[in-house]
Design a protein around this motif. Sequence first.
Motif, PDB file in Angstrom:
ATOM      1  N   UNK A 108      42.017  41.470  37.163  1.00 14.97           N
ATOM      2  CA  UNK A 108      41.429  40.616  38.211  1.00 14.97           C
ATOM      3  C   UNK A 108      40.494  41.382  39.146  1.00 14.97           C
ATOM      4  N   UNK A 109      40.263  42.651  38.853  1.00 20.69           N
ATOM      5  CA  UNK A 109      39.336  43.430  39.671  1.00 20.69           C
ATOM      6  C   UNK A 109      37.934  42.844  39.498  1.00 20.69           C
ATOM      7  N   UNK A 110      37.244  42.545  40.605  1.00 22.36           N
ATOM      8  CA  UNK A 110      35.939  41.881  40.497  1.00 22.36           C
ATOM      9  C   UNK A 110      34.825  42.812  40.050  1.00 22.36           C
ATOM     10  N   UNK A 111      33.807  42.223  39.451  1.00 20.53           N
ATOM     11  CA  UNK A 111      32.601  42.988  39.134  1.00 20.53           C
ATOM     12  C   UNK A 111      31.781  43.151  40.411  1.00 20.53           C
ATOM     13  N   UNK A 112      30.805  44.004  40.377  1.00 15.90           N
ATOM     14  CA  UNK A 112      29.970  44.227  41.557  1.00 15.90           C
ATOM     15  C   UNK A 112      29.221  42.942  41.923  1.00 15.90           C
ATOM     16  N   UNK A 113      29.244  42.627  43.194  1.00 11.79           N
ATOM     17  CA  UNK A 113      28.635  41.398  43.683  1.00 11.79           C
ATOM     18  C   UNK A 113      29.646  40.272  43.861  1.00 11.79           C
ATOM     19  N   UNK A 114      30.837  40.469  43.304  1.00 13.61           N
ATOM     20  CA  UNK A 114      31.879  39.443  43.365  1.00 13.61           C
ATOM     21  C   UNK A 114      32.942  39.807  44.403  1.00 13.61           C
ATOM     22  N   UNK A 115      33.571  38.771  44.955  1.00 11.40           N
ATOM     23  CA  UNK A 115      34.699  38.945  45.872  1.00 11.40           C
ATOM     24  C   UNK A 115      35.928  38.325  45.230  1.00 11.40           C
ATOM     25  N   UNK A 116      37.017  39.087  45.172  1.00 14.62           N
ATOM     26  CA  UNK A 116      38.284  38.567  44.673  1.00 14.62           C
ATOM     27  C   UNK A 116      39.253  38.433  45.838  1.00 14.62           C
ATOM     28  N   UNK A 117      39.925  37.303  45.899  1.00 15.31           N
ATOM     29  CA  UNK A 117      40.957  37.075  46.909  1.00 15.31           C
ATOM     30  C   UNK A 117      42.301  37.198  46.216  1.00 15.31           C
ATOM     31  N   UNK A 118      43.070  38.195  46.583  1.00 14.27           N
ATOM     32  CA  UNK A 118      44.387  38.404  45.989  1.00 14.27           C
ATOM     33  C   UNK A 118      45.445  37.720  46.860  1.00 14.27           C
ATOM     34  N   UNK A 119      46.039  36.665  46.326  1.00 11.73           N
ATOM     35  CA  UNK A 119      47.144  35.974  46.988  1.00 11.73           C
ATOM     36  C   UNK A 119      48.429  36.617  46.466  1.00 11.73           C
ATOM     37  N   UNK A 120      48.953  37.585  47.196  1.00  9.41           N
ATOM     38  CA  UNK A 120      49.935  38.566  46.750  1.00  9.41           C
ATOM     39  C   UNK A 120      49.221  39.522  45.790  1.00  9.41           C
TER      40      UNK A 120
END
Length: 286
Positions: A108-120
Amino acid sequence: MKGYTYDGSKEFSYLKFDTTDTGGLKKEEAIELMNKNLPEIDVLQKKFYAEKKMGLIFLFQAMDAAGKDGTIQAVLSCLSPHGVRECAFKAPNSTELSHDFLWRIHHCVPERGQIAIFNRSHYEDVLISKVHKLYKNQPKASYIKDSEIIDTRYEDIRNFEKYLYNNSIRVVKIFLNVSKKEQTKRFLARIDQKEKNWKFSSADMSEREFFEEYQKAFKDAINNTATKYCPWYVVPADHKLYMRYVVSQIILDTLRDIDPEYPEIDDETAKQLKGYKKILKEELEK
């Protein structure tokens, strides 16, 4: 946000932390400040997506009823969906358990330019796993004792987050810290209001018995993994509106620090655009 930041230079103590803190702000002031932050967050995220120089993870951990889902919705709904995705980490399934504990996180690690929201997140493996000693039933290297597993995971997490940082993936870790008294009030509200009944389960009550153990687990996790390049933000969560403002400020400060800009085009591309513009204008004039 300095008072809420833990980067390894000071220790976090849940016994000394004021979960009722509002920074002296009234509800209306907190709402106004958050709403003022959201448009700038939106603009910076668009630049962040276009620039594609870094990836960004906003990681949320909290006790039950701390307001994690509501905060994510209230603060991050301003972001453009094409550049954002949420990853919710529940109990690992059989496939995930057959791999190392960070395997499902790395997917789930995002690519460059992307934002990942980790819910836990991967911190569940040093929180619930520590409180309930789940690691005893999980595979481990033969040379690691049960008493060493959590410390080994702290080390793995620090190395993993440094690896991400070295590869232009920034992790922003946010702990929404709610008191047991406020959690009680919110559980009662879930029972009293029919539209909130679905949020309450028997598991909430059973986990509540371990409230103190979870507080100690959070303290140890924060103090063992807080670093200059990947700090923890411990946010007082007893007052939801103030909590949401603080989270919006953390996100805004992070994007301001990254300071993204729209990419500049080279001379050849600029020349092409000029030619395309001429063609398109001529079509309109026909």
